[in-house]
Design an enzyme around this catalytic site. Structure first.
Site, mmCIF file in Angstrom:
data_model
loop_
_atom_site.group_PDB
_atom_site.id
_atom_site.type_symbol
_atom_site.label_atom_id
_atom_site.label_comp_id
_atom_site.label_asym_id
_atom_site.label_seq_id
_atom_site.Cartn_x
_atom_site.Cartn_y
_atom_site.Cartn_z
ATOM 1 N N ARG A 59 0.817 -1.221 0.000
ATOM 2 C CA ARG A 59 0.000 0.000 0.000
ATOM 3 C C ARG A 59 0.850 1.270 0.000
ATOM 4 O O ARG A 59 0.400 2.315 -0.454
ATOM 5 C CB ARG A 59 -0.990 -0.010 1.159
ATOM 6 N N GLU A 96 3.602 -6.390 13.540
ATOM 7 C CA GLU A 96 2.772 -6.556 14.733
ATOM 8 C C GLU A 96 2.190 -7.966 14.813
ATOM 9 O O GLU A 96 1.720 -8.388 15.851
ATOM 10 C CB GLU A 96 1.666 -5.497 14.810
#
Length: 171
Positions: A59, A96
């Site tokens: 992205r 994460e």
């Protein structure tokens, strides 16, 4: 900026259970909002006198390539391992929700380049720190860091020392 923030969709449990995915495609599909983002990032980049934009897959590419085109500077993709066909620098980093490897062509930057690293979202900042390492492998300078979104729950991880940082939306 509130209208852009309102366009960002929250998709629960994507790509894994427990992850709250921030979908920026409504922002990208709105010409006025997308133009505003690129203009805002361009103002920041000009102040940093950048000669290159580096963006991580995938992205980040959407913002980075548009910004590089707008500024008439080189665009450098940081890709997942095995996606670039030439000699690469590689950096392993933590996400994460796991680990990954980013690569950049070894001839993408020169030591005189001033690089803006841009991504759509910063959480733990692992991807950004990997991009910083890639720029350092090429002996170029990180001139700035920019993101559309930062996740406030990971604010303690978003330390980039003295590198100028522009974040447009904190969630």
């Amino acid at each position: 900026m509130d209208s852009i923030k309102a366009m960002i969709r929250n998709i629960p449990d994507f790509p894994k259970p427990g992850i709250q995915f921030k979908d920026i495609t409504p922002v990208l599909s709105d010409p006025e909002a997308f133009h505003y983002l690129i203009e805002t990032f361009a103002e920041f980049a000009k102040k940093q006198q950048v000669t290159a934009i580096l963006a991580p897959e995938s992205r980040g590419f959407m913002l980075g390539s548009a910004l590089a085109f707008h500024l008439d500077v080189k665009f450098i993709p940081a890709r997942k391992a095995g996606k670039l066909p030439f000699k690469t620098f590689q950096v392993e980093y933590k996400l994460e929700y796991g680990t990954a490897v980013l690569e950049m062509h070894q001839d993408a930057l020169v030591p005189t380049d001033r690089v803006l690293i841009i991504d759509d979202l910063i959480a733990t900042a692992g991807t950004i720190h990997a991009c910083i390492e890639l720029v350092q492998c090429a002996k170029a300078q990180v001139a700035g860091i920019a993101s559309l979104i930062s996740l406030s729950e990971f604010k303690d991880h978003q330390n980039f020392n003295d590198v100028p940082y522009l974040n447009l939306i904190e969630i």
